[in-house]
Enzyme design. Structure first.
Site, PDB file in Angstrom:
ATOM      1  N   THR A 257       0.822  -1.209   0.000  1.00  0.00           N
ATOM      2  CA  THR A 257       0.000   0.000   0.000  1.00  0.00           C
ATOM      3  C   THR A 257       0.861   1.267   0.000  1.00  0.00           C
ATOM      4  O   THR A 257       1.896   1.333   0.648  1.00  0.00           O
ATOM      5  CB  THR A 257      -0.940   0.019   1.218  1.00  0.00           C
ATOM      6  OG1 THR A 257      -0.189  -0.278   2.394  1.00  0.00           O
ATOM      7  CG2 THR A 257      -2.047  -1.009   1.053  1.00  0.00           C
ATOM      8  N   ASP A 322       7.901  -5.823   7.914  1.00  0.00           N
ATOM      9  CA  ASP A 322       7.126  -4.573   7.893  1.00  0.00           C
ATOM     10  C   ASP A 322       8.039  -3.389   7.604  1.00  0.00           C
ATOM     11  O   ASP A 322       7.829  -2.285   8.107  1.00  0.00           O
ATOM     12  CB  ASP A 322       6.366  -4.367   9.207  1.00  0.00           C
ATOM     13  CG  ASP A 322       5.338  -3.235   9.119  1.00  0.00           C
ATOM     14  OD1 ASP A 322       4.941  -2.887   7.999  1.00  0.00           O
ATOM     15  OD2 ASP A 322       4.951  -2.687  10.168  1.00  0.00           O
TER      16      ASP A 322
END
Length: 723
Positions: A257, A322
């Protein structure tokens, strides 16, 4: 008769002045376009990063190292909520435009803080569950008389800058099918609005879109990861990316994203996007036979008119921690080996400061700016990191630096041409990554492929000390030419605010401890501070009206770390605020925060360790992101240890059936059984009673424990520094 005529004349004069102001106001906002953003007026702050270079440097110098000690509060404005604030205000000829919680937009008089108008997009409170990192928003864009912003439920809205009335609205995603959100600020250029989205933790496919600034019509969309090859590819970039994935990644969403950094390069007419993490985090699950997984954790250059791919550089191949690349992208010109180059400066989560040639994406330099143990260095020939043996957590848990919070998160950095330094709000931390035993994708839930919970901490005093001692934050002044630190100022906590640099020789920053601070830009000496009564994460801006320079910053504690870390206080959070300072300000001091209300918990449900451990695992899977580590909340979201008896009496109705969904507490009956709810409730009551017992201990014993735990935390932190 004369008296009546005078009153009429006065009224006509007032009305005339009002209309004159409105027309001047409308004219000022209409002037904001690509050319005015490039021109970069020092009196205004027209774009998220001030101009298209996003260096967050102001040429204003009325407030400077010689007089900043005289800076004081000019005015404050309380927003409607008390959650985290992350927005950068836009300042246009005496008016501030900003966003607060739940994507509410405020227009304020920049001199006085008077509310001119407010627009509430009515975000459904139950959609908060789909926001990984609080109900935050990072700001608006201004263009040709319109104020444009994204909402938590993935809408893009344009408002009339003068009246606050809606001009157009468009859904940027099908949220009935996919759990998308928007928290980032749009960017505007060439009559277009550029916006991405969030949701990688929940299993979505990332993209960035362009919309017509006047109508909201979608002009193009660029996906950042490929979909199912059987369905064909949108373009050649997706076809090439699919060759770097294996398995059935599309069933997990893929991630990628574009949730924050989008930058228009007016010199090269290119658009740069920072692409986020994989979905799930664990690369072994989403791409079991390996592969780099383009375009995760990459900077991608696009044609702003068509959305066509130009080039990319992947900072973290096969991203598994992440380690997003969606942090602040800054444009600059610099000398590289005797040659002037147009470059990108980037300090992403993975802990390396990158310098890229923005003509073609070639890696020019990559050096660690914090402690890093997942990679030893970058090979400049291949452009790839050289990973260490403990980087991947394939068969056993690994302690990895940086943590999933990153070495630098969304909080903006700044650059001063006076010093030649980039100022970065850095985080030094580590995280134990451990792959889940059996991965099960759950729509609308966190799908990480790793366990969130770390080692259990029985004593709440120790839990708080560990958070405060082991995870470190600092303001780092980085020399991009030498690729080394010039100086560093440690903070007491991590998750400190974004940065502003000014021609007055100053650097401004808010802190997690609740201060607004000013430092000398050349050596980091602290020159001024203000107690904000709450943690400050947002970046400051500065502007000038009628020759008076102001500094504005949003104060409100929350966001990803602010929620999950807890950091319990003895007082309740105040309303999230806009704070504005000037030399010789005379505003009243901020009111004291109210004392926190606590309720004595019911008795424990069980002492069965297996049930309590199951409850803890469930708590971390479904509750901790909002209610905090070890059930310790920051207070903006209810602390589950301190709720009234009625909550416990109706536990299943709230947690399973969702009777409080309209307030944001949705039900989890789709993923939790009655037995699960019992274990979860048992864990919460265990934590509540442990907290009660701790509070009932004598003060002398608490003092001794705090001292001992502090020593233990320091020793543990020292030992972990070698990890």
């Amino acid at each position: 008769m004369l008296k009546i005529s005078s009153n009429i004349m006065s009224a006509v004069f007032v009305v005339g002045m009002v209309f004159h102001s409105l027309f001047a106001y409308a004219g000022a906002t209409t002037k904001v376009n690509t050319e005015s953003i490039v021109a970069n007026s020092p009196d205004n702050w027209l774009s998220y990063g001030k101009d298209y270079k996003e260096q967050r440097y102001s040429e204003l110098d009325r407030i400077n190292v010689g007089n900043v000690a005289d800076l004081s509060l000019a005015w404050s404005f309380d927003t409607d909520f008390n959650r985290g604030l992350e927005a950068t205000p836009i300042a246009i000829d005496g008016v501030l435009y900003l966003t607060g919680n739940w994507s509410v937009v405020y227009a304020l008089d920049a001199r006085s803080g008077e509310l001119l108008w407010k627009y509430d997009p009515q975000v459904p409170r139950e959609w908060a569950k789909m926001a990984c990192c609080d109900v935050v928003n990072r700001g608006v864009a201004a263009y040709e008389g319109k104020i444009i912003f994204g909402t938590l439920d993935a809408r893009l809205i344009a408002l009339d800058a003068v009246s606050g009335e809606k001009v157009w609205e468009v859904a940027t995603a099908d949220i009935k099918a996919y759990p998308y959100t928007i928290t980032g600020a749009p960017r505007v250029a060439k009559g277009k609005v550029f916006i991405g989205n969030g949701g990688a933790e929940y299993g979505v496919r990332g993209y960035v879109s362009a919309y017509d600034v006047n109508t909201g019509e979608q002009l193009w969309r660029f996906y950042t990861v490929p979909a199912n090859p059987a369905d064909g590819f949108e373009n050649e970039a997706m076809r090439a990316a699919a060759e770097t994935w294996t398995g059935k990644w599309w069933e997990y969403g893929g991630g990628g994203t574009v949730w924050d950094s989008i930058v228009y390069d007016n010199e090269l007419d290119q658009l740069y996007i920072g692409v986020g993490n994989g979905s799930p985090w664990n690369a072994k699950i989403r791409s079991p036979e390996g592969g780099d997984n383009l375009y995760l954790s990459s900077i991608v250059a696009l044609n702003p008119d068509s959305g066509e791919y130009i080039w990319h550089y992947q900072e973290t191949p096969a991203e598994s921690w992440d380690y997003t690349a969606s942090q602040h992208i800054m444009l600059a010109d610099m000398d590289v080996k005797g040659e002037s180059r147009k470059v990108i400066w980037h300090a992403p989560k993975n802990g390396f400061f990158f310098i890229l040639d923005r003509l073609n994406g070639k890696l020019l330099s990559a050096e660690p700016y914090v402690d890093v143990n997942w990679a030893s260095h970058y090979d400049l020939e291949t452009g790839r990191p050289v990973e260490t043996e403990n980087a991947r957590y394939l068969n056993e848990a690994q302690l990895v630096r940086p943590s999933s919070m990153g070495a630098h998160n969304w909080q903006a950095m700044a650059y001063s041409p006076q010093t030649g330094l980039v100022y970065i709000p850095v985080i030094n931390s580590l995280f134990e990554y451990k792959a889940v035993d059996d991965y099960l994708y759950e729509w609308g839930q966190w799908n990480l492929g790793v366990y969130l919970q770390q080692q259990a901490v029985a004593d709440p005093i120790l839990a708080q000390i560990l958070v405060r001692k082991i995870t470190q934050g600092a303001l780092l002044a980085w020399d991009p030419v030498k690729q080394e630190a010039a100086w560093q100022v440690p903070h007491k906590l991590t998750w400190n605010g974004g940065i502003l640099a000014t021609a007055g020789g100053l650097v401004f920053q808010g802190s997690a401890e609740g201060e607004v601070l000013a430092f000398r830009a050349d050596n980091g000496e602290e020159l001024w501070s203000f107690d904000a009564n709450t943690g400050v994460m947002a970046p400051p801006v500065t502007y000038s009206v009628d020759g008076e320079q102001y500094v504005t910053i949003l104060a409100g504690w929350g966001g990803a770390f602010g929620l999950i870390a807890g950091l319990e206080q003895e007082v309740s959070p105040p309303p999230s605020r806009v704070l504005t300072f000037k030399l010789g300000g005379v505003a009243a001091p901020l009111p004291a925060n109210p004392l926190k209300q606590t309720h004595e918990p019911p008795a424990r449900l069980t002492e069965d360790k297996a049930v309590l451990e199951k409850g803890r695992t469930l708590y971390y899977a479904y509750c901790s992101a909002c209610h905090g580590t070890e059930a310790i909340s920051n207070g903006a979201i209810p602390d589950l240890r301190h709720l009234p008896k009625a909550f416990h009496d109706n536990f299943n109705a709230i947690v399973l059936d969702g009777v409080m969904a309209k307030a944001g507490m949705v039900g989890f009956s789709e993923v939790l059984s009655d037995a699960d709810a019992y274990a979860l409730h048992a864990y919460i009551l265990e934590q509540a009673n442990v907290d009660r017992e701790s509070r009932e201990q004598p003060e002398w014993w608490k003092t001794i424990k705090t001292w001992v735990y502090g020593v233990v935390a320091k020793l543990l932190g020292f030992a972990m520094s070698f990890a």
